[in-house]
Design a protein around this motif. Structure first.
Motif, PDB file in Angstrom:
ATOM      1  N   ARG A 162     -71.475 -18.585  12.009  1.00 56.07           N
ATOM      2  CA  ARG A 162     -72.104 -18.926  13.290  1.00 56.07           C
ATOM      3  C   ARG A 162     -71.060 -19.003  14.395  1.00 56.07           C
ATOM      4  NH1 ARG A 162     -74.355 -24.264  16.013  1.00 56.07           N
ATOM      5  NH2 ARG A 162     -72.163 -24.740  15.724  1.00 56.07           N
ATOM      6  N   ALA A 163     -69.897 -19.553  14.075  1.00 55.51           N
ATOM      7  CA  ALA A 163     -68.824 -19.640  15.068  1.00 55.51           C
ATOM      8  C   ALA A 163     -68.366 -18.251  15.489  1.00 55.51           C
ATOM      9  CB  ALA A 163     -67.655 -20.442  14.509  1.00 55.51           C
ATOM     10  N   ARG A 164     -68.238 -17.334  14.543  1.00 57.64           N
ATOM     11  CA  ARG A 164     -67.816 -15.964  14.878  1.00 57.64           C
ATOM     12  C   ARG A 164     -68.881 -15.254  15.702  1.00 57.64           C
ATOM     13  NH1 ARG A 164     -66.178 -16.154   9.472  1.00 57.64           N
ATOM     14  NH2 ARG A 164     -67.877 -14.772   8.855  1.00 57.64           N
ATOM     15  N   ASP A 165     -70.150 -15.584  15.483  1.00 53.10           N
ATOM     16  CA  ASP A 165     -71.216 -15.005  16.309  1.00 53.10           C
ATOM     17  C   ASP A 165     -71.041 -15.397  17.775  1.00 53.10           C
ATOM     18  OD1 ASP A 165     -72.367 -13.829  14.104  1.00 53.10           O
ATOM     19  OD2 ASP A 165     -73.882 -15.387  13.822  1.00 53.10           O
ATOM     20  N   VAL A 166     -70.618 -16.636  18.020  1.00 51.47           N
ATOM     21  CA  VAL A 166     -70.359 -17.071  19.398  1.00 51.47           C
ATOM     22  C   VAL A 166     -69.194 -16.275  19.988  1.00 51.47           C
ATOM     23  CG1 VAL A 166     -69.653 -19.008  20.855  1.00 51.47           C
ATOM     24  CG2 VAL A 166     -71.290 -19.378  18.997  1.00 51.47           C
ATOM     25  N   LEU A 167     -68.166 -16.052  19.203  1.00 54.05           N
ATOM     26  CA  LEU A 167     -67.010 -15.288  19.684  1.00 54.05           C
ATOM     27  C   LEU A 167     -67.396 -13.869  20.095  1.00 54.05           C
ATOM     28  CD1 LEU A 167     -64.179 -16.373  17.205  1.00 54.05           C
ATOM     29  CD2 LEU A 167     -64.541 -17.110  19.566  1.00 54.05           C
ATOM     30  N   ASP A 168     -68.411 -13.315  19.459  1.00 49.64           N
ATOM     31  CA  ASP A 168     -68.872 -11.959  19.820  1.00 49.64           C
ATOM     32  C   ASP A 168     -69.381 -11.902  21.261  1.00 49.64           C
ATOM     33  OD1 ASP A 168     -68.261 -10.999  17.309  1.00 49.64           O
ATOM     34  OD2 ASP A 168     -70.310 -11.238  16.530  1.00 49.64           O
ATOM     35  N   LEU A 169     -69.749 -13.054  21.828  1.00 52.62           N
ATOM     36  CA  LEU A 169     -70.305 -13.100  23.180  1.00 52.62           C
ATOM     37  C   LEU A 169     -69.242 -13.328  24.253  1.00 52.62           C
ATOM     38  CD1 LEU A 169     -73.373 -15.367  22.357  1.00 52.62           C
ATOM     39  CD2 LEU A 169     -73.396 -12.891  22.675  1.00 52.62           C
ATOM     40  N   VAL A 170     -68.024 -13.617  23.838  1.00 48.34           N
ATOM     41  CA  VAL A 170     -66.955 -13.918  24.793  1.00 48.34           C
ATOM     42  C   VAL A 170     -66.400 -12.622  25.375  1.00 48.34           C
ATOM     43  CG1 VAL A 170     -64.676 -14.973  25.076  1.00 48.34           C
ATOM     44  CG2 VAL A 170     -66.371 -16.035  23.563  1.00 48.34           C
ATOM     45  N   ARG A 171     -66.171 -12.613  26.693  1.00 39.15           N
ATOM     46  CA  ARG A 171     -65.624 -11.447  27.380  1.00 39.15           C
ATOM     47  C   ARG A 171     -64.262 -11.797  27.965  1.00 39.15           C
ATOM     48  NH1 ARG A 171     -68.760  -9.907  24.547  1.00 39.15           N
ATOM     49  NH2 ARG A 171     -70.729  -8.796  24.914  1.00 39.15           N
ATOM     50  N   ARG A 172     -63.515 -10.784  28.310  1.00 38.54           N
ATOM     51  CA  ARG A 172     -62.177 -11.023  28.875  1.00 38.54           C
ATOM     52  C   ARG A 172     -62.258 -11.716  30.224  1.00 38.54           C
ATOM     53  NH1 ARG A 172     -58.073  -8.483  26.267  1.00 38.54           N
ATOM     54  NH2 ARG A 172     -58.657  -6.883  24.736  1.00 38.54           N
ATOM     55  N   ARG A 173     -63.374 -11.517  30.923  1.00 38.17           N
ATOM     56  CA  ARG A 173     -63.490 -12.075  32.264  1.00 38.17           C
ATOM     57  C   ARG A 173     -64.821 -12.786  32.434  1.00 38.17           C
ATOM     58  NH1 ARG A 173     -64.721  -8.521  37.632  1.00 38.17           N
ATOM     59  NH2 ARG A 173     -65.518 -10.275  38.863  1.00 38.17           N
ATOM     60  N   ALA A 174     -64.776 -13.912  33.131  1.00 40.55           N
ATOM     61  CA  ALA A 174     -65.990 -14.616  33.560  1.00 40.55           C
ATOM     62  C   ALA A 174     -65.617 -15.448  34.769  1.00 40.55           C
ATOM     63  CB  ALA A 174     -66.541 -15.499  32.448  1.00 40.55           C
ATOM     64  N   ASP A 175     -66.373 -15.313  35.842  1.00 40.23           N
ATOM     65  CA  ASP A 175     -66.048 -16.025  37.077  1.00 40.23           C
ATOM     66  C   ASP A 175     -66.605 -17.447  37.109  1.00 40.23           C
ATOM     67  OD1 ASP A 175     -64.726 -13.759  37.977  1.00 40.23           O
ATOM     68  OD2 ASP A 175     -66.539 -12.925  38.881  1.00 40.23           O
ATOM     69  N   SER A 176     -67.540 -17.743  36.233  1.00 40.51           N
ATOM     70  CA  SER A 176     -68.097 -19.093  36.144  1.00 40.51           C
ATOM     71  C   SER A 176     -68.777 -19.231  34.799  1.00 40.51           C
ATOM     72  CB  SER A 176     -69.122 -19.344  37.265  1.00 40.51           C
ATOM     73  OG  SER A 176     -70.336 -18.675  36.978  1.00 40.51           O
ATOM     74  N   LEU A 177     -69.132 -20.457  34.450  1.00 38.08           N
ATOM     75  CA  LEU A 177     -69.803 -20.669  33.168  1.00 38.08           C
ATOM     76  C   LEU A 177     -71.197 -20.053  33.134  1.00 38.08           C
ATOM     77  CD1 LEU A 177     -72.135 -23.090  33.411  1.00 38.08           C
ATOM     78  CD2 LEU A 177     -70.145 -24.547  33.495  1.00 38.08           C
ATOM     79  N   LEU A 178     -71.760 -19.729  34.312  1.00 38.66           N
ATOM     80  CA  LEU A 178     -73.100 -19.137  34.341  1.00 38.66           C
ATOM     81  C   LEU A 178     -73.121 -17.755  33.703  1.00 38.66           C
ATOM     82  CD1 LEU A 178     -74.300 -20.100  37.950  1.00 38.66           C
ATOM     83  CD2 LEU A 178     -74.583 -21.355  35.797  1.00 38.66           C
ATOM     84  N   GLU A 179     -72.039 -16.993  33.866  1.00 37.06           N
ATOM     85  CA  GLU A 179     -72.024 -15.618  33.356  1.00 37.06           C
ATOM     86  C   GLU A 179     -72.136 -15.542  31.832  1.00 37.06           C
ATOM     87  OE1 GLU A 179     -68.795 -13.385  34.921  1.00 37.06           O
ATOM     88  OE2 GLU A 179     -69.390 -13.687  37.005  1.00 37.06           O
ATOM     89  N   PRO A 180     -71.288 -16.248  31.070  1.00 39.13           N
ATOM     90  CA  PRO A 180     -71.445 -16.162  29.615  1.00 39.13           C
ATOM     91  C   PRO A 180     -72.771 -16.727  29.122  1.00 39.13           C
ATOM     92  CG  PRO A 180     -69.836 -17.847  30.210  1.00 39.13           C
ATOM     93  CD  PRO A 180     -70.119 -17.053  31.450  1.00 39.13           C
ATOM     94  N   LEU A 181     -73.284 -17.754  29.801  1.00 39.50           N
ATOM     95  CA  LEU A 181     -74.572 -18.306  29.383  1.00 39.50           C
ATOM     96  C   LEU A 181     -75.703 -17.307  29.592  1.00 39.50           C
ATOM     97  CD1 LEU A 181     -74.545 -22.010  30.589  1.00 39.50           C
ATOM     98  CD2 LEU A 181     -74.384 -21.140  28.259  1.00 39.50           C
ATOM     99  N   ALA A 182     -75.754 -16.701  30.792  1.00 40.53           N
ATOM    100  CA  ALA A 182     -76.794 -15.711  31.063  1.00 40.53           C
ATOM    101  C   ALA A 182     -76.685 -14.541  30.097  1.00 40.53           C
ATOM    102  CB  ALA A 182     -76.708 -15.234  32.511  1.00 40.53           C
ATOM    103  N   ALA A 183     -75.457 -14.082  29.863  1.00 41.53           N
ATOM    104  CA  ALA A 183     -75.253 -12.970  28.934  1.00 41.53           C
ATOM    105  C   ALA A 183     -75.742 -13.335  27.537  1.00 41.53           C
ATOM    106  CB  ALA A 183     -73.780 -12.585  28.905  1.00 41.53           C
ATOM    107  N   MET A 184     -75.489 -14.555  27.106  1.00 40.45           N
ATOM    108  CA  MET A 184     -75.950 -14.994  25.788  1.00 40.45           C
ATOM    109  C   MET A 184     -77.470 -14.966  25.705  1.00 40.45           C
ATOM    110  SD  MET A 184     -75.410 -18.699  23.886  1.00 40.45           S
ATOM    111  CE  MET A 184     -76.635 -19.486  24.937  1.00 40.45           C
ATOM    112  N   HIS A 185     -78.128 -15.477  26.748  1.00 42.33           N
ATOM    113  CA  HIS A 185     -79.593 -15.515  26.728  1.00 42.33           C
ATOM    114  C   HIS A 185     -80.184 -14.103  26.772  1.00 42.33           C
ATOM    115  CE1 HIS A 185     -79.546 -19.794  26.910  1.00 42.33           C
ATOM    116  NE2 HIS A 185     -79.022 -19.851  28.120  1.00 42.33           N
TER     117      HIS A 185
END
Length: 279
Positions: A162-185
């Motif tokens: 499950r932890a590695r699944d979260v890592l799959d969503l991480v990108r090299r760049r994000a300007d705010s916490l909203l970006e990774p959250l929206a991308a995850m959803h």
């Protein structure tokens, strides 16, 4: 060494024995509680008034802060700040009101009861809900403090899937916490998207969904008068170029993601229904 100077060098809190080893005089420590601005919150613990109370708690239990309790001390993004205390304690004994993480792979911060960043993030990935862990890791990765590859190597085996699944969503760049959250959803909903797309005459947009829908995430800076005018003009140019534009705010992404996703999916359905009707 002066007591006040020694405490400031350690984030405001220290164990009495460590202060003695650093050269603070025993007489200063014997009178510490009577000195202005110095308190003794627990036996063997000396602190400056106003120092982080979680430091004193960590020393009290013989541990170091980790997971979400350490996030503020690394300046990591947090969704829901909490008073819950997460510690690494060497003896592994259970303690009331403490979430115990039983192991760390690296030494803690020098002079402060805070686990190393890598351990903080590994613990968060194992402990916290995916969204909370994601924003912490994304913040550290985007700043260049750590790499996804390093974290992945420290999360082997089936129990860390499950932890590695979260890592799959991480990108090299994000300007705010909203970006990774929206991308995850969007990812979880099966919505196809590309991030940080440069469009002629418009500039960079946060997301392009299904090649026709622009999704923009508006943080605090977007509410300044100049920013509002700029964004409206960008929207006009986007629509004139054949795009549909949807904008979402902090509360949409953090508190009502299901509604945001449903609206994006409705826009996709409407687009393709229109294409079929026009054939």
């Amino acid at each position: 060494m002066d007591l006040i100077t020694a405490l400031r060098a350690r984030g405001g809190v220290a164990m009495r024995r460590d202060l003695l080893n650093a050269g603070v005089g025993a007489w200063q420590l014997r009178t510490a509680a009577r000195r202005g601005g110095v308190v003794v919150p627990y036996r063997g613990v000396v602190a400056l008034a106003g120092a982080p109370p979680e430091f004193a708690e960590a020393f009290r239990y013989g541990g170091v802060l980790t997971c979400i309790s350490a996030a503020p001390h690394y300046g990591l993004w947090q969704l829901h700040p909490t008073t819950e205390l997460h510690l690494v304690c060497g003896n592994g004994l259970p303690r009331d009101g403490v979430v115990l993480h039983r192991s760390a792979s690296l030494p803690p911060l020098r002079g402060r009861p805070v686990a190393a960043l890598a351990d903080v993030l590994v613990h968060a990935l194992r402990c916290r809900p995916p969204a909370e862990a994601l924003v912490m890791v994304q913040c550290a990765v985007a700043r260049g403090d750590i790499t996804v590859e390093f974290l992945r190597r420290n999360l082997p085996g089936n129990r860390n899937g499950r932890a590695r699944d979260v890592l799959d969503l991480v990108r090299r760049r994000a300007d705010s916490l909203l970006e990774p959250l929206a991308a995850m959803h969007f990812h979880q909903a099966g919505i196809a998207f590309v991030q940080h797309v440069e469009l002629p005459g418009v500039g960079e947009v946060d997301f392009v969904v299904e090649r026709f829908l622009i999704v923009e995430l508006d943080g605090k800076t977007h509410f300044e008068p100049r920013a509002i005018k700029r964004d409206r003009r960008r929207d006009n140019t986007s629509v004139a170029g054949g795009f549909t534009v949807l904008r979402y705010f902090y509360e949409d992404v953090v508190h009502y993601p299901e509604a945001m996703v449903a609206e994006v999916q409705a826009a996709i359905r409407a687009h393709y229904s229109g294409l079929r009707l026009n054939k």
